[in-house]
Design a protein around this motif. Structure first.
Motif, short mmCIF file in Angstrom:
data_model
loop_
_atom_site.label_atom_id
_atom_site.label_comp_id
_atom_site.label_asym_id
_atom_site.label_seq_id
_atom_site.Cartn_x
_atom_site.Cartn_y
_atom_site.Cartn_z
N ARG A 4 -15.80 -6.24 -21.11
CA ARG A 4 -14.43 -6.06 -20.62
C ARG A 4 -14.02 -4.59 -20.60
NH1 ARG A 4 -13.27 -10.83 -23.78
NH2 ARG A 4 -12.48 -9.52 -25.48
N GLU A 5 -14.88 -3.69 -21.07
CA GLU A 5 -14.56 -2.28 -21.11
C GLU A 5 -15.59 -1.48 -20.31
OE1 GLU A 5 -14.41 -1.10 -25.16
OE2 GLU A 5 -12.54 -2.15 -25.61
N TYR A 6 -15.19 -0.28 -19.92
CA TYR A 6 -16.11 0.62 -19.25
C TYR A 6 -15.73 2.06 -19.58
CZ TYR A 6 -12.29 0.57 -15.84
OH TYR A 6 -11.07 0.62 -15.25
N MET A 7 -16.67 2.96 -19.39
CA MET A 7 -16.49 4.36 -19.75
C MET A 7 -15.98 5.15 -18.56
SD MET A 7 -17.33 4.29 -22.88
CE MET A 7 -17.29 6.05 -23.22
N CYS A 8 -15.06 6.07 -18.84
CA CYS A 8 -14.53 6.99 -17.84
C CYS A 8 -14.68 8.42 -18.35
CB CYS A 8 -13.06 6.71 -17.55
SG CYS A 8 -12.76 5.25 -16.56
N THR A 9 -15.15 9.30 -17.51
CA THR A 9 -15.24 10.72 -17.83
C THR A 9 -14.38 11.49 -16.85
OG1 THR A 9 -17.48 10.51 -18.71
CG2 THR A 9 -16.77 12.70 -18.04
N VAL A 10 -13.44 12.26 -17.39
CA VAL A 10 -12.53 13.04 -16.56
C VAL A 10 -12.78 14.51 -16.83
CG1 VAL A 10 -10.12 13.51 -15.97
CG2 VAL A 10 -10.80 11.20 -16.65
N ARG A 11 -13.10 15.26 -15.79
CA ARG A 11 -13.31 16.69 -15.91
C ARG A 11 -11.97 17.41 -15.80
NH1 ARG A 11 -18.71 16.90 -12.10
NH2 ARG A 11 -20.10 15.96 -13.63
N LEU A 12 -11.66 18.19 -16.80
CA LEU A 12 -10.37 18.86 -16.86
C LEU A 12 -10.43 20.19 -16.12
CD1 LEU A 12 -9.58 18.06 -20.60
CD2 LEU A 12 -9.09 16.69 -18.56
N LEU A 13 -9.29 20.85 -16.04
CA LEU A 13 -9.21 22.08 -15.25
C LEU A 13 -9.99 23.23 -15.86
CD1 LEU A 13 -5.50 21.73 -14.20
CD2 LEU A 13 -7.40 22.01 -12.62
#
Length: 575
Positions: A15-24
């Motif tokens: 029910r979960e998944y990974m997210c990677t967000v690249r910041l500024l």
């Protein structure tokens, strides 16, 4: 018991998944979220991580498998918007540029906007004249390394930094002179503020360009800024429309229309063609959101808009956030201790390097550099000599667009404004922001060999297209042949698309007609067969026309249908 616990943990992981967000600042924020989580949840996590309160100016951008950029919609589920499989990779970017960055309440917000504009400068989205470019680069130097120190900064130290898509030795010397003499004593906060004030005055401030073509086939970049809608061609801004003049934005397929009303009831329609229908829809959504954010007084005034005049055709979209005026009012109420800012300093960046992480023009052999310079100048001269403005379909006769001056309330001048000595060709616009970059070892090896390692080349290699060096080796004949082949392919593709559009239009019309007939049939049954005693139904039933229709047409038709149904029922029973 153990197996039950393990099965429960497996279900939770599903029910979960990974997210990677690249910041500024090119650091990464990774988190695990529920599969049904909406975009607002992820955005709030990032803002909490950054200790950011003035968050309405920012958004999360992602790229689909077809290399098309999108803004994550906060009211919808993340998993339903992403066309790829997890883990998902996204980027935090400035979505709505502040009209006056210096007026931002908190320093953390100004620093993030500074990082975004620095990135725009590096990728060629923020285009300016040489004098302005030198000043902006000097501010970046002052913010990152502080005052000039002969012991720490040897001769030619500014050449170790990459501020623009390409450098010249003369520009580097000018940057170093300004940093040595004019910016002594400025803190990083002051240098960043001066940088923002300088950038805000440029014509391409806040420009997130969308590549298109006009009705004559000339390439152009469409963009939405805090002040207006602009069209950039060559090294010129050929059109601009203030937000209070834009009345409607519409698209169909790859065609994008801008409707506007100017002074003296002058109605204008601009038409452009995006590379793909998905790119055109993204352009339309960006326009709708920017117009709502900068033009409206309250978010309660936001309405759902349609991409077509017909209710059964086209896309529908509604901006879901606050508008600029509400954001500024909310920012004025912030009362807290300024959060601590961890500046990147000399930490190298993958996509917007600060120190020796990209080529400059002086690294190219001088003979080749001279040829490149001549080709650029020839292209500029051809642009200046040709009528390169976008054709306008106008309802009345008059002059072309009047340019905007940010320092004056009244407008003056010509419709075409030269914004730079070079052609506007942002490397981060023709193809989307990359989400799968080359490894560090590959980048280092390319730099050692003297080969450029720009964002544009990374994206070209991802898309399977040749790099600039490869194209140069092919020669003029191969380029001409390629253009002929691409033109033939585009013509065949356009014919197929036209046939598909016609078939879809006919099917939509047929479905709407059937739907209307079905509604009329239901209304007729209600009038004739139901016992509903409603005023307007009773009035209709009492009219002579309805009574005549009921007894002469409807009753015989009903008896005929009943007879046929009994006959079909008898056949089925006998079998």
């Amino acid at each position: 018991m153990l197996s039950r616990l393990m099965s429960g943990s497996v279900r939770n992981l599903e029910r979960e998944y990974m997210c990677t967000v690249r910041l500024l600042d090119d650091t990464e924020y990774t988190c695990s979220i529920q599969r049904d989580a909406k975009g607002q949840y992820l955005f709030d996590l990032i803002c909490h991580h950054l200790n950011l309160l003035e968050k309405d100016y920012f958004g999360i951008r992602y790229v689909d498998p077809d290399k098309q950029r999108h803004w994550l919609e906060f009211t919808k589920s993340i998993s339903k918007q992403m066309k790829s499989q997890p883990p998902f990779i996204m980027c935090l970017r400035v979505k709505f540029y502040p009209p006056d960055p210096a007026a931002l309440k908190e320093e953390i917000t100004r620093y993030l906007v500074f990082l975004q504009i620095k990135r725009d400068l590096y990728h060629g989205r923020l285009l300016c004249k040489t004098s302005d470019a030198a000043m902006l680069a000097a501010y970046i130097l002052q913010a990152e390394i502080g005052d000039y120190d002969p012991g720490k900064h040897p001769e030619g130290y500014s050449s170790k930094f990459q501020f623009f898509p390409k450098h010249s030795e003369k520009l580097e010397r000018r940057i170093a002179d300004i940093h040595k003499t004019e910016l002594i004593g400025q803190t990083p906060e002051t240098a960043e503020l001066k940088f923002l004030q300088k950038a805000q005055m440029l014509e391409t401030y806040g420009v997130d360009p969308h590549p298109c073509k006009d009705v004559s086939g000339n390439p152009a970049f469409l963009a939405f800024t805090p002040f207006d809608f602009v069209v950039l061609q060559g090294n010129k801004r050929v059109h601009f429309l203030k937000w209070n003049e834009v009345t409607k934005l519409k698209f169909e397929g790859k065609t994008f229309h801008i409707y506007a009303n100017q002074k003296e009831d002058k109605k204008i329609i601009l038409t452009y063609f995006a590379p793909t229908p998905e790119a055109c829809k993204h352009l339309w959504k960006c326009g709708v959101e920017n117009q709502a954010f900068y033009k409206l007084e309250k978010s309660s005034q936001v309405r759902t808009v349609s991409s077509s005049n017909l209710f059964f055709k086209g896309s529908r979209f509604r901006y879901s956030g606050r508008v600029a005026k509400e954001v500024m009012e909310q920012s004025a109420k912030i009362k807290r201790e300024p959060p601590e800012i961890h500046r990147a300093g000399l930490v190298p960046s993958r996509s917007c390097p600060s120190i020796t992480h990209g080529p400059r023009l002086s690294s190219v052999p001088r003979t080749r550099r001279r040829a490149v310079h001549i080709s650029i100048m020839e292209g500029l001269e051809s642009l200046r000599d040709s009528a390169h403005s976008t054709p306008v379909r106008s309802m009345s006769y008059g002059d072309s667009f009047i340019p905007r001056s940010r320092s004056q309330a009244m407008d003056s001048g010509d419709g075409t404004a030269v914004i730079s000595s070079e052609t506007y060709s942002p490397s981060d616009s023709v193809l989307p922001t990359p989400v799968a970059e080359h490894s560090l070892e590959m980048a280092v090896s390319r730099q050692i060999n003297g080969a450029p390692c720009s964002i544009e080349e990374e994206k070209e290699s991802e898309a399977g297209t040749p790099t600039v060096g490869d194209v140069t080796e092919l020669g003029v004949d191969s380029r001409v042949a390629g253009r002929v082949q691409s033109a033939g392919g585009e013509a065949a593709l356009s014919e197929t698309e036209q046939v598909n559009k016609f078939v879809l239009s006919v099917l939509r019309l047929l479905l709407v007609t059937i739907g209307l007939l079905f509604v009329l049939l239901l209304l007729l049954i209600i009038l004739t067969e139901s016992d509903l005693d409603i005023a307007f139904l009773r009035d209709i039933r009492q009219t002579p026309e309805f009574e005549q229709f009921h007894y002469e047409y409807f009753c015989p038709l009903r008896r005929w249908f009943a007879c046929k149904l009994r006959w079909v029922g008898g056949l089925l029973i006998n079998k």
